[in-house]
Design an enzyme around this catalytic site. Structure first.
Site, mmCIF file in Angstrom:
data_model
loop_
_atom_site.group_PDB
_atom_site.id
_atom_site.type_symbol
_atom_site.label_atom_id
_atom_site.label_comp_id
_atom_site.label_asym_id
_atom_site.label_seq_id
_atom_site.Cartn_x
_atom_site.Cartn_y
_atom_site.Cartn_z
ATOM 1 N N ASN A 189 -5.238 11.183 8.301
ATOM 2 C CA ASN A 189 -4.525 10.023 9.455
ATOM 3 C C ASN A 189 -2.713 11.874 10.183
ATOM 4 O OD1 ASN A 189 -3.383 10.198 6.341
ATOM 5 N ND2 ASN A 189 -1.691 9.486 7.046
ATOM 6 N N SER B 180 -8.241 -1.337 9.696
ATOM 7 C CA SER B 180 -7.095 -1.402 10.229
ATOM 8 C C SER B 180 -6.978 -1.688 11.263
ATOM 9 C CB SER B 180 -6.094 -0.764 9.962
ATOM 10 O OG SER B 180 -4.866 -1.493 9.925
ATOM 11 N N GLY B 181 -6.863 -2.781 12.054
ATOM 12 C CA GLY B 181 -6.650 -3.650 13.787
ATOM 13 C C GLY B 181 -5.599 -3.023 13.997
ATOM 14 N N CYS C 20 4.444 5.594 6.736
ATOM 15 C CA CYS C 20 4.385 4.982 5.943
ATOM 16 C C CYS C 20 5.062 6.027 4.522
ATOM 17 C CB CYS C 20 2.931 4.721 5.000
ATOM 18 S SG CYS C 20 1.751 3.357 5.320
#
Length: 402
Positions: free
Chosen positions: A152, A200-201, A326
């Site tokens: 990511n 993950s949407g 995060c």
């Protein structure tokens, strides 16, 4: 400001597509029944959920019966890890990598306190794992190998099928966190070695609060959430119908737009990256430039702090990041970049730009215009330009006294 910002933080979250909003809105107003109810009203919603499941499955080349809807990528990762261990209680070894998302790393750290042995594979300076280290770590006691498809922060894509082939030789379960890869690279679970895969949407223009976990047919799965019979007994809790409809529609759009969108994103990313490297001295691209996501560029600007860059970008209405959303509240350097062994001169000044299909050429040109001014301004304030020893000493002092 918010409406007109230049948003280049799409690996953190994406704008909800207008078509997705249109598809889900009736399920927030008129179609509000419980899809598990026996009456006709509930049955109508159950049919809509089935369509969304088929759409989601099609995006990754799976069967609709292999899709379990979740609340997020984090839930999907947790559910997959716990299911793999519960299915093989006699095995006490897990393999992951040092550059995983906290949703995997922190679970593994917790499992170590419960007696599990965890191997954290190292990575090279491009963020790629060493396959020989993986092979040397696999044993008959290995229950699970859990790694991400694409990173990511730097966009580096792991050689997933090569990893999976080695995992299968030892009979371990293979879980892949594909939160960043879905919708950016073609996936086909029918021909894959992957046993479980997380989606993950909100990374593919659906809303936050909806995700999915692919569980290959035949893989033993013990539910993470215990309760009712929903999701064929694999995930209890009344279905988030509006979110499920939204994810299905988002998946349908990704199938239609993937090839065109990724080609365009790659072109814009390369324009941004190559121009900044040409205009700004002492900067470098982090990650594997040959094997990475088409929308992601992580650039290290030497001798300055990433937080200062982001603050000045923000004043110009430009949204970017210095790493995972995060962990963004932490002042510590990125665990991904540290694992790659990057020097402190680059580590602290690394910025991630992540694009999407809504990113425009004009927005990229605006960033190209502004970035050199920001870097020049910050370096003029830094006493450490061209002084790597002084910079290193400063960072070590900061970490010791933090």
């Amino acid at each position: 400001m918010l409406k007109d910002c230049i948003y280049l933080d799409n690996n953190a979250t994406t704008k909800v597509a207008p078509e997705v909003i249109e598809a889900m809105m009736p399920f927030l107003t008129d179609y509000y029944a419980n899809p598990s109810s026996m009456h006709t009203f509930g049955g109508q919603l159950a049919k809509s959920v089935k369509v969304a499941r088929e759409q989601t499955a099609a995006l990754i080349g799976a069967d609709e019966s292999e899709i379990v809807f979740t609340s997020s990528g984090t839930e999907g990762d947790n559910a997959a890890i716990h299911a793999a261990l519960l299915a093989q209680p006699e095995k006490r070894h897990i393999i992951t990598s040092q550059v995983e998302h906290p949703a995997v790393l922190n679970v593994c750290k917790q499992l170590e306190t419960q007696g599990y042995q965890v191997t954290y594979l190292s990575v090279n300076d491009k963020g790629q794992i060493y396959l020989n280290e993986l092979e040397a770590s696999l044993t008959g006691n290995t229950a699970l190998v859990t790694v991400m498809y694409a990173n990511n922060e730097i966009g580096t894509i792991f050689p997933i099928e090569e990893i999976g082939a080695r995992v299968k030789e030892y009979g371990a379960i293979f879980h892949v966190d594909a939160v960043q890869a879905v919708g950016k690279v073609p996936l086909n679970m029918k021909t894959s070695t992957i046993d479980m895969l997380t989606i993950s949407g909100h990374k593919i223009h659906a809303p936050k609060g909806i995700g999915a976990l692919y569980v290959k047919r035949g893989v033993r799965f013990r539910p993470f959430l215990i309760g009712g019979h929903q999701e064929r007994g694999r995930r209890a809790g009344t279905e988030n119908v509006p979110g499920i409809i939204a994810l299905g529609k988002a998946a349908e759009l990704e199938i239609l737009l993937l090839e065109e969108a990724t080609k365009r994103e790659r072109k814009l990313r390369d324009r941004l990256e190559q121009t900044l490297l040409a205009k700004i001295p002492d900067c470098v691209v982090n990650g594997d430039v040959k094997n990475r996501l088409p929308n992601t560029s992580n650039i290290g600007f030497k001798y300055i702090e990433g937080e200062a860059i982001l603050l000045l970008l923000n004043k110009h209405g430009i949204c970017a990041s210095s790493g995972s959303a995060c962990t963004s509240r932490s002042l510590e350097p990125s665990h991904v970049l540290r694992a790659m062994g990057l020097p402190y001169t680059t580590l602290h000044g690394s910025i991630r730009f992540s694009l999407c299909r809504y990113t425009t050429e004009a927005e990229i040109e605006q960033v190209i215009t502004i970035m050199p001014e920001i870097i020049e301004r910050l370096r003029a304030l830094s006493p450490f330009k061209n002084d790597e020893v002084g910079w290193l000493q400063k960072q070590e002092h900061t970490l010791v006294n933090r």
